[in-house]
Structures are given as C-alpha cells and as structure tokens.
Enzyme design. Structure first.
Site: not given
Length: 332
Positions: A256, A202
């Site tokens: 992400k 992420k």
C-alpha cells in the site's frame, strides 16, 4: 527466459494481435470480480449515504446501507468487503478505547453483514487512527508513537473484531511485532480460522489524503506517520517486513499504495509466493475518478487498465473503490 523465435518475417508478432479471438487465446493476464475486495466507509445513523467530497462516487454509509452494499457485492461476485469506520469526534480518546468496544461501528457493521449475507467475507481494519484523538495509528505518549503499548491495544482491537465475526483482519498500523502478538492472541481465544492480511509494506505516502477525510482523521492528525510507515524509496526493507510478517503468522500480505509500488508487488510475489494484495488507495482512486468526471479520460477503459496492472504485477487481489463498477463491466 525468452522464447526462441525466428527473425522477421517468419515471426510477425502482430499475427497474435489481429483479432479479439486471437488476443483472447494468448492473453497472459485476466481480471475477475473474484479478484476484488471492496473498501467501504461506515458511519453512524440510519438510511444515510453521505458523499465523500474528495472521492467522487464514494459515500459514507450507515450500517443498514452497508448491508445493502454487501448484498450488491455478493450478487456481483465480489468475495469480500472491507470496513472502515467514520468515528464521531466525541468517541476519540488518547487511549483509543472505542477501537475494541464490542458495539463500535465496525463491529456492528460486521455482525449485520454476516447476519444478512453470510457467504461474503468481511475484512476489518486494525489501526487506531479512527479512534485516536491524536490521529495516529498507535498510542501517543509525550509526542512519540509508542510501539509496545500500541501493540497491546491493537491486539484488543483484533480480538473484538474476531468476536464480531470478521473473516479477515487487516493490520494496517505498521507497529513492530503486531502480527505475532495478534496471531498468538487469536489462537488462544479460539479464533484459529481468522485470517491475517497484513499491510506489511505500507509506505508513508501522500496518496492517503482523501481516505483520512473519509474516516475523519485529517483534522486530528498531529505531525506525520514517518516513524512507523515506510520510506517510499525503500524496496529491500519492504521485503524484510513482508518476510517478518509471514514468519509471525500472516496468511496474506499487502502492499500500500498500489500503482506507485507495483515493483514491490512483483518482488514480493516472486520472492515469497504468498498471497499478495495491493490497495488502490484513495488518492489513486481520486485522481482517476476526478479525471473521468471531467471527461479527460475514458472511464471504463482507464479503470480496467489500472486494475489489470495489479494482476500483471503478480497481485492475487486488489482492494479498490472501483470494485462494483468493474464487476458490473466484467459481467457484460
């Protein structure tokens, strides 16, 4: 490895593109509603569908409306729905205790969905930012996001979600060691079948802005998240984090944001072979949806092209706010 081929004109690549039937026969990548997880925002109240201003077509839903969304998703062949709570400011505290309250929004919505639509998988988010008066994913002490105390809190949050009936728990906090701690706690508490879909890679991205608006975290955030989310320029580090999370007990891994990081998706799938997901995040959605709303892009075509890019990059599934629209289009 490239296939051996005769020189032109014996080989004419356009022969393989000459009609829809032929293109279908040789197509390499497919897209199905079963590839989607639909992220939805849940808020308190009843009968409420409240637009998120920065995300055209996306709403915050009260629990009863979330149940309706789950029914819609199941009817469309979408296998999972992911819950993100909009927590009232009065419930946000430095210790984030609302995160593991059995009666918090996420847990109430989980139980309601599992009662009404037991065959759909419910995914929940493990991170403290919806509950943190400082707006961070972890506990803040003297201006520092502390790791180990945060992991203890995140484990309590994960256990409360599992007890509420969550099928998939998605740790998105990026604290070190949280996957191993959660897996051990889930095993000890009898939740052996609960899946961990770890947000392993992420990145500290500027594409999250509309999401923070949607969950009410923008105003509370002090500083940035660069001490725990990844540097956008680092690819090798992403592989190390994915490997670590798999070794600690993650069943699936997440990249992400999505489209700006398709190279990470491809590397992860090729290197580890584990179920690999990407999140087409709020900023990606807002850019596309905003351009569609203004008539600058062909909505259906650009939506499907964007989703196909994830599958081509090796993703097994996609978290996308386009899930219901895309599923309806695929059913035509």
């Amino acid at each position: 490895m490239l296939p051996s081929q005769a020189p032109f004109p014996a080989t004419r690549h356009r022969r393989l593109r000459q009609s829809p039937a032929i293109r279908s026969l040789v197509g390499q990548t497919s897209l199905s509603p079963s590839d989607f997880i639909w992220p939805v925002f849940v808020r308190d109240g009843e009968g409420i569908s409240e637009p998120v201003g920065s995300m055209p077509g996306v709403n915050r839903l009260s629990v009863d409306k979330v149940v309706e969304a789950a029914r819609e998703a199941h009817a469309l062949g979408i296998p999972a729905i992911c819950l993100f709570p909009y927590t009232a400011p009065a419930l946000k505290t430095p210790d984030c205790a609302e995160a593991w309250n059995p009666e918090n929004l996420s847990n109430r919505a989980t139980r309601a969905i599992k009662d009404a639509v037991p065959d759909i998988a419910v995914m929940t988010d493990v991170a403290l930012d919806p509950y943190n008066s400082d707006g961070h994913d972890g506990i803040v002490e003297n201006g520092v996001i502390v790791n180990d105390a945060s992991v203890e809190a995140l484990v309590k949050q994960a256990l409360s979600q599992a007890a509420a009936g969550a099928d998939i728990i998605g740790p998105s906090d990026m604290m070190d060691g949280r996957i191993g701690a959660m897996r051990a706690a889930l095993e000890a508490e009898g939740h052996q079948n609960v899946l961990l879909l770890s947000y392993s890679a992420k990145f500290a991205s500027a594409f999250y802005g509309p999401f923070r608006d949607a969950v009410g975290a923008s105003g509370a955030l002090k500083g940035d998240k660069k001490t725990y989310q990844m540097d956008p320029g680092n690819s090798d580090e992403a592989m190390r984090l994915i490997e670590r999370d798999l070794q600690e007990g993650a069943d699936m891994v997440m990249v992400k944001p999505g489209m700006p990081y398709l190279d990470i998706c491809r590397r992860a799938k090729d290197m580890f072979g584990a179920p690999t997901f990407a999140y087409q995040v709020s900023g990606e959605y807002a850019m596309i949806a905003g351009a569609i709303e203004r008539g600058w892009l062909d909505g259906d075509k650009v939506m499907m092209e964007s989703l196909m890019s994830f599958r081509r990059a090796g993703c097994d599934g996609i978290l996308t706010y386009f899930a219901p629209q895309a599923a309806r289009l695929l059913a035509e």
